[in-house]
Design an enzyme around this catalytic site. Structure first.
Site, PDB file in Angstrom:
ATOM      1  N   GLU A   1      19.051  40.200  -2.288  1.00 28.21           N
ATOM      2  CA  GLU A   1      18.951  40.079  -0.827  1.00 28.21           C
ATOM      3  C   GLU A   1      20.282  40.402  -0.163  1.00 28.21           C
ATOM      4  OE1 GLU A   1      16.223  40.383   0.135  1.00 28.21           O
ATOM      5  OE2 GLU A   1      15.044  38.568   0.443  1.00 28.21           O
TER       6      GLU A   1
ATOM      7  N   THR B   1      16.313  44.224   8.458  1.00 35.30           N
ATOM      8  CA  THR B   1      16.629  42.798   8.557  1.00 35.30           C
ATOM      9  C   THR B   1      18.037  42.596   9.112  1.00 35.30           C
ATOM     10  OG1 THR B   1      15.115  42.243   6.775  1.00 35.30           O
ATOM     11  CG2 THR B   1      16.867  40.663   7.216  1.00 35.30           C
TER      12      THR B   1
HETATM   13  N1  HSE Z   1      14.755  34.668   7.133  1.00 33.67           N
HETATM   14  C1  HSE Z   1      15.015  36.079   7.093  1.00 33.67           C
HETATM   15  C2  HSE Z   1      15.149  36.589   8.509  1.00 33.67           C
HETATM   16  C3  HSE Z   1      13.876  36.744   6.394  1.00 33.67           C
HETATM   17  O1  HSE Z   1      14.300  36.234   9.323  1.00 33.67           O
HETATM   18  O2  HSE Z   1      16.098  37.318   8.803  1.00 33.67           O
HETATM   19  C4  HSE Z   1      13.987  38.233   6.316  1.00 33.67           C
HETATM   20  O3  HSE Z   1      12.879  38.719   5.587  1.00 33.67           O
END
Ligand code: HSE
Length: 296
Positions: A127, A179
């Protein structure tokens, strides 16, 4: 010394639980073949059209394996062949599926020396490569299954949350939201009154899952902090949410960092009605889209 696994898509945040709640879906899933090698190193091959970085250190499946091998300190390596079914940038945990899948498969080939928590710790490096931030709300449900609460990342504290049967409808409007971009636009400070409302919703959602209380689940699927900012990136968001609720969905919102939107329903017929509603809206707007009806 070879294993083939299915690594599932996941919905992170579950609306109010930014970075701390996530759930695994029955489908779609990536198919990954992992082989143990007698020499050090990690080789990544992608079978399909999605351009994934071939350098293992920059690949979401490769980076976690490099960390795992460093901890093992043995002269072995892994080859990973990824058949990616979860589109990168769709908001249903594509990077997490690669990272978690690689680690779970490798651990299996080694005779499972590492715990689930260890595997989350390794997969987090994937990630980090994908979005620059270690968030576990896709990784943890991908590895544990079901719904998970990540109470803390440092140190890791993961809690599985029991839940009633729920149907999930996902629509992926074919735009890409990175993201990292979707995190950049968030405000760094929240108002106390918003925080209080969000705490109420998170606690309500978890209590709703544990108590099989569908109405409480529905009422708690509200996000007053992240959604107002991120929903601007998703055409049709407000309409999809409102019309899907009219169609009988308990509630829903942005899946992870988007652009996918997910809705929870109590039964399959409602989930299918929700799918029809989503398709009608994006057909009218003229935006290509893909939908899934699945369960958790
Ligand atoms: N919690 C993360 C976000 C998940 O919302 O940025 C990304 O898949």
């Amino acid at each position: 010394n070879k294993v083939t696994i299915q690594s599932p898509a996941t919905v992170a945040n579950l609306v109010c639980g930014f970075d701390i709640l996530g759930m695994a879906l029955d489908q779609p899933y990536d198919i990954m073949e992992v082989r143990k090698l007698d020499k050090p190193g990690v080789i990544i091959t992608s079978l399909d059209g999605f351009p994934l970085p071939a350098d293992p250190a920059k690949n979401t499946a490769g980076a976690p394996l490099i960390e795992m091998l460093a901890e093992l300190d043995q002269p072995i390596g892994f080859e990973v062949i990824i058949n990616k079914q979860i589109k990168p940038g769709s908001g249903i945990g594509s990077s997490a599926a690669s990272a978690a899948g690689a680690v779970v498969a490798a651990n299996h080939l080694l005779g499972n020396p590492f715990s689930k928590e260890d595997m989350v710790r390794f997969a987090l490096f994937g990630e980090k490569v994908a979005s620059g931030v270690k968030h576990a709300d896709n990784i943890a449900p991908c590895i544990y299954g079901g719904i998970t609460l990540i109470r803390s990342i440092f140190p890791l504290d993961i809690v599985s949350i029991p839940a009633p049967r729920l149907y999930v409808t996902v629509v992926h409007p074919q735009i890409e939201v990175r993201t990292s971009d979707a995190r950049q636009i968030l405000r760094k400070q929240v108002l106390l009154k918003d925080a209080i409302r969000q705490w109420g919703n998170i606690a309500g959602l978890v209590a709703g899952f544990v108590k099989n209380d569908y109405d409480l689940i529905g009422r708690s699927l509200e996000d007053v902090i992240i959604e107002p900012v991120r929903s601007m990136l998703i055409p049709g968001f407000d309409e999809v949410k409102a019309k899907c609720k009219e169609a009988g969905a308990l509630g829903g919102g942005i899946s992870g960092s988007g652009p996918s939107i997910f809705m929870l329903s109590k039964d399959l017929a409602t989930a299918q009605q929700v799918e029809t509603t989503m398709k009608a809206i994006y057909t009218r707007i003229g935006l290509d889209h893909h939908t899934y009806v699945t369960t958790i």
